[in-house]
Enzyme design. Structure first.
Site, PDB file in Angstrom:
ATOM      1  N   HIS A  16      50.933 123.327   9.352  1.00  0.00           N
ATOM      2  CA  HIS A  16      51.890 124.382   9.660  1.00  0.00           C
ATOM      3  C   HIS A  16      51.302 125.763   9.346  1.00  0.00           C
ATOM      4  O   HIS A  16      52.047 126.729   9.191  1.00  0.00           O
ATOM      5  CB  HIS A  16      53.184 124.193   8.863  1.00  0.00           C
ATOM      6  CG  HIS A  16      53.894 122.915   9.130  1.00  0.00           C
ATOM      7  ND1 HIS A  16      54.427 122.598  10.360  1.00  0.00           N
ATOM      8  CD2 HIS A  16      54.148 121.852   8.330  1.00  0.00           C
ATOM      9  CE1 HIS A  16      54.997 121.407  10.305  1.00  0.00           C
ATOM     10  NE2 HIS A  16      54.829 120.934   9.089  1.00  0.00           N
ATOM     11  N   HIS A  43      53.891 124.705  -0.959  1.00  0.00           N
ATOM     12  CA  HIS A  43      53.216 125.283   0.199  1.00  0.00           C
ATOM     13  C   HIS A  43      53.629 126.749   0.305  1.00  0.00           C
ATOM     14  O   HIS A  43      54.467 127.221  -0.458  1.00  0.00           O
ATOM     15  CB  HIS A  43      53.552 124.510   1.483  1.00  0.00           C
ATOM     16  CG  HIS A  43      55.010 124.536   1.812  1.00  0.00           C
ATOM     17  ND1 HIS A  43      55.910 123.609   1.321  1.00  0.00           N
ATOM     18  CD2 HIS A  43      55.746 125.398   2.564  1.00  0.00           C
ATOM     19  CE1 HIS A  43      57.120 123.893   1.763  1.00  0.00           C
ATOM     20  NE2 HIS A  43      57.054 124.977   2.511  1.00  0.00           N
ATOM     21  N   HIS A  62      56.952 127.767  -1.835  1.00  0.00           N
ATOM     22  CA  HIS A  62      58.088 126.852  -1.899  1.00  0.00           C
ATOM     23  C   HIS A  62      57.691 125.618  -2.711  1.00  0.00           C
ATOM     24  O   HIS A  62      56.790 124.866  -2.316  1.00  0.00           O
ATOM     25  CB  HIS A  62      58.529 126.431  -0.496  1.00  0.00           C
ATOM     26  CG  HIS A  62      59.213 127.525   0.260  1.00  0.00           C
ATOM     27  ND1 HIS A  62      59.448 127.467   1.619  1.00  0.00           N
ATOM     28  CD2 HIS A  62      59.738 128.711  -0.167  1.00  0.00           C
ATOM     29  CE1 HIS A  62      60.087 128.561   1.996  1.00  0.00           C
ATOM     30  NE2 HIS A  62      60.263 129.328   0.932  1.00  0.00           N
ATOM     31  N   THR A 132      60.800 123.566   7.412  1.00  0.00           N
ATOM     32  CA  THR A 132      59.870 122.995   8.373  1.00  0.00           C
ATOM     33  C   THR A 132      60.467 121.705   8.935  1.00  0.00           C
ATOM     34  O   THR A 132      61.287 121.059   8.276  1.00  0.00           O
ATOM     35  CB  THR A 132      58.504 122.688   7.727  1.00  0.00           C
ATOM     36  OG1 THR A 132      58.699 121.858   6.570  1.00  0.00           O
ATOM     37  CG2 THR A 132      57.804 123.972   7.297  1.00  0.00           C
TER      38      THR A 132
END
Length: 225
Positions: A16, A43, A62, A132
């Site tokens: 991502h 991440h 996060h 996500t």
């Protein structure tokens, strides 16, 4: 909150546009309302998915936790460029992710883990979802109310990870748009490093504080259906 001074982790490119560090469940934990949540991974996003009065800090981290029953809790920490040496957590991620995948990660020791969650600021807490795919809902968010410090080179390096993945650097590392608050309420709570639960959230008492809180909407705060 019980984070050790350092912990073993595994770094990889999460696909991502961000390096990700995975941890062994039980090595670092957070207790809230009588439930213990294990740190699973951290991440990053740049710019931050959380906004303050509509402005997004330079990046965020996060910290994703899960209880033994599968309940999720995420702590968000925002960062702006400041005159600091570096953020060791981010340095560890950026120095070790390249060329590694979740199937074949790079083993590392993450330093200074006990200091990555600030305890000198209050946290906004609200119900939300992951930012996500598949954007799983039903989790509890805690977002530090004041940005911490990162260096300009670290911020630039994180943006470069997203650019290498084909992402627009102005949009950021797979950055989810800010979600509306709708009928959800935001409350303030204080984190502690002592063993045991975080202090019970305090409700927003005055209209002035409430207006300030409703102006702060995290991207993870998707509407729960």
């Amino acid at each position: 909150m019980s984070y050790p001074a350092s912990a073993a982790g595994s770094v990889f490119n999460n696909g991502h546009g961000s390096p990700q560090i995975a941890f062994t469940p039980g090595d670092a934990t957070v207790s809230y309302n009588g439930t213990t949540y294990n740190l699973l991974q951290v991440h990053f996003h740049s710019p931050s998915e959380e906004t303050i009065e509509g402005d997004a800090p330079a990046l965020d981290a996060h910290f994703v936790h899960a209880s033994d029953e599968g309940a999720l809790l995420v702590i968000g920490v925002m960062y702006d460029p400041c005159e600091v040496t570096s953020v060791p957590l981010l340095t560890t991620a950026l120095d070790n992710y390249e060329g590694f995948t979740s199937d074949a990660p790079q083993d590392v020791t993450v330093p200074d883990l006990s200091t990555v969650i600030p305890t000198d600021v209050e946290f906004y807490t609200f119900p939300g979802s992951l930012t996500t795919p598949p954007c799983t809902g039903g989790l509890q968010w805690f977002v530090a109310s004041a940005p911490q410090c990162a260096t300009e080179p670290q911020i630039a390096a994180l943006k470069a990870v997203g650019a290498a993945a084909g992402l627009d650097p102005e949009i950021g590392n797979a950055r989810r748009p800010t979600m509306p608050l709708n009928d959800r309420s935001l409350t303030l709570t204080k984190a502690t490093r002592a063993a045991g639960d975080a202090e019970a959230p305090s409700t927003t008492g005055s209209s002035g504080i409430a207006l300030g809180l409703t102006a702060i909407v995290a991207a993870g705060a998707a509407v729960l259906i």
